[in-house]
Motif scaffolding. Structure first.
Motif, PDB file in Angstrom:
ATOM      1  N   SER A  16      48.388  42.073  47.546  1.00 48.60           N
ATOM      2  CA  SER A  16      49.331  42.702  46.620  1.00 48.60           C
ATOM      3  C   SER A  16      49.822  41.773  45.517  1.00 48.60           C
ATOM      4  O   SER A  16      50.164  42.232  44.427  1.00 48.60           O
ATOM      5  N   SER A  17      49.850  40.469  45.765  1.00 48.98           N
ATOM      6  CA  SER A  17      50.305  39.512  44.745  1.00 48.98           C
ATOM      7  C   SER A  17      49.176  39.034  43.842  1.00 48.98           C
ATOM      8  O   SER A  17      49.419  38.388  42.820  1.00 48.98           O
ATOM      9  N   GLY A  18      47.937  39.363  44.204  1.00 54.05           N
ATOM     10  CA  GLY A  18      46.791  38.842  43.470  1.00 54.05           C
ATOM     11  C   GLY A  18      46.616  37.350  43.722  1.00 54.05           C
ATOM     12  O   GLY A  18      47.454  36.695  44.328  1.00 54.05           O
ATOM     13  N   VAL A  19      45.484  36.832  43.280  1.00 55.82           N
ATOM     14  CA  VAL A  19      45.197  35.401  43.385  1.00 55.82           C
ATOM     15  C   VAL A  19      44.615  34.937  42.052  1.00 55.82           C
ATOM     16  O   VAL A  19      43.616  35.512  41.602  1.00 55.82           O
ATOM     17  N   PRO A  20      45.221  33.957  41.368  1.00 56.73           N
ATOM     18  CA  PRO A  20      46.347  33.143  41.824  1.00 56.73           C
ATOM     19  C   PRO A  20      47.653  33.934  41.873  1.00 56.73           C
ATOM     20  O   PRO A  20      47.829  34.919  41.158  1.00 56.73           O
ATOM     21  N   MET A  21      48.541  33.471  42.738  1.00 58.45           N
ATOM     22  CA  MET A  21      49.857  34.071  42.855  1.00 58.45           C
ATOM     23  C   MET A  21      50.809  33.370  41.898  1.00 58.45           C
ATOM     24  O   MET A  21      50.712  32.156  41.684  1.00 58.45           O
ATOM     25  N   ILE A  22      51.711  34.130  41.315  1.00 57.06           N
ATOM     26  CA  ILE A  22      52.665  33.574  40.355  1.00 57.06           C
ATOM     27  C   ILE A  22      53.411  32.384  40.967  1.00 57.06           C
ATOM     28  O   ILE A  22      53.918  32.462  42.084  1.00 57.06           O
ATOM     29  N   SER A 230      44.342  37.064  50.610  1.00 56.29           N
ATOM     30  CA  SER A 230      45.438  36.291  50.019  1.00 56.29           C
ATOM     31  C   SER A 230      45.009  34.845  49.793  1.00 56.29           C
ATOM     32  O   SER A 230      43.993  34.390  50.342  1.00 56.29           O
ATOM     33  N   HIS A 231      45.797  34.121  49.038  1.00 55.77           N
ATOM     34  CA  HIS A 231      45.497  32.698  48.819  1.00 55.77           C
ATOM     35  C   HIS A 231      45.598  31.908  50.110  1.00 55.77           C
ATOM     36  O   HIS A 231      45.054  30.812  50.224  1.00 55.77           O
TER      37      HIS A 231
END
Length: 258
Positions: A16-22, A230-231
């Motif tokens: 849900s946060s994508g990769v890279p994560m903020i 996830s990362h």
């Protein structure tokens, strides 16, 4: 039953946060390997006559632009979480290009979320230019889009029912941590399956890497790809070398032909 040749394109393979994560400086988020850059999870399924997207993520607009997609016949939703529905507004472009509403298929939970979050598309008095959407409510029973048979697979995302989908020899499942035995039977016989593998540590609502591997092996599917990553899972090339034969990490832009 015969099934037409299908092409699967991974539009995104991240959580849900994508990769890279903020704000993250870990080895994965700062990796120069393109396979470590993951938009939110979605696929595009194509036959000679039909193009279907599964889930419209927050990255939907960019996913369509980077592939130069001009036409979609339908969108199917797995469940109502934001990382799977937030990009629906951008179907406006397809409404304009193709001069017709977008056919959308989802269960009742997702329909409620779409009507709430995109209320302006369903209002009796609609502002010009809002998305034009034709909602089709589905259950766990098979349905067709342009004569393409699609078999839902009911899975559990903690306590939320989520729909996976089988397209002939191919099964796609995201956001799951439990599949009942009767639903597992729907997956058996697939040539390829996709399932979420969030990270190596256990998670309350997603399969971890060990659990995802065990599921594939139990179902005896010869080829599998992991998504919704996830990362925290680690670098793509490192984890890929650790996986059993026939099991791989998916990555954005990966194309499969079946």
């Amino acid at each position: 039953m015969s099934y037409p040749p299908i092409k699967i394109t991974f539009l995104g393979t991240g959580t849900s946060s994508g990769v890279p994560m903020i704000g993250c400086d870990c080895d994965v988020c700062t990796s120069s390997n393109k396979k470590d850059n993951r938009l939110r999870s979605s696929i595009m399924v194509e036959t000679a006559d039909t193009t279907i997207v599964v889930d419209t993520t927050p990255d939907f607009r960019y996913q369509m632009l980077r592939l130069g997609v001009k036409k979609i016949d339908a969108i199917i939703f797995t469940h109502p979480h934001k990382d799977h529905i937030a990009g629906l507004d951008d179907v406006r472009a397809f409404n304009y290009i193709n001069r017709k509403p977008m056919e959308v298929y989802c269960n009742y939970l997702t329909e409620e979320a779409l009507r709430r979050d995109f209320y302006y598309a369903f209002s009796d008095t609609r502002y010009p230019g809002v998305p034009e959407i034709n909602l089709n409510t589905i259950t766990d029973q098979p349905f067709t889009i342009n004569e393409l048979l699609i078999e839902p697979v009911l899975v559990w995302h903690m306590k939320m029912p989520v729909l996976g989908f089988r397209f002939g020899p191919f099964t796609y499942i995201t956001d799951a941590n439990f599949i009942e035995p009767a639903e597992q039977q729907k997956i058996k016989g697939s040539e390829v399956m996709v399932v979420n593998a969030l990270r190596k540590e256990k998670h309350i609502s997603h399969y971890n890497l060990e659990e995802a591997v065990a599921l594939v092996q139990e179902l005896e599917v010869p080829q599998a790809y992991f998504t919704h990553i996830s990362h925290q899972l680690g670098l793509h090339d490192v984890v890929e070398k650790e996986l059993p034969k026939g099991i791989h990490l998916a990555f954005d832009g990966l194309v499969l032909h079946l």
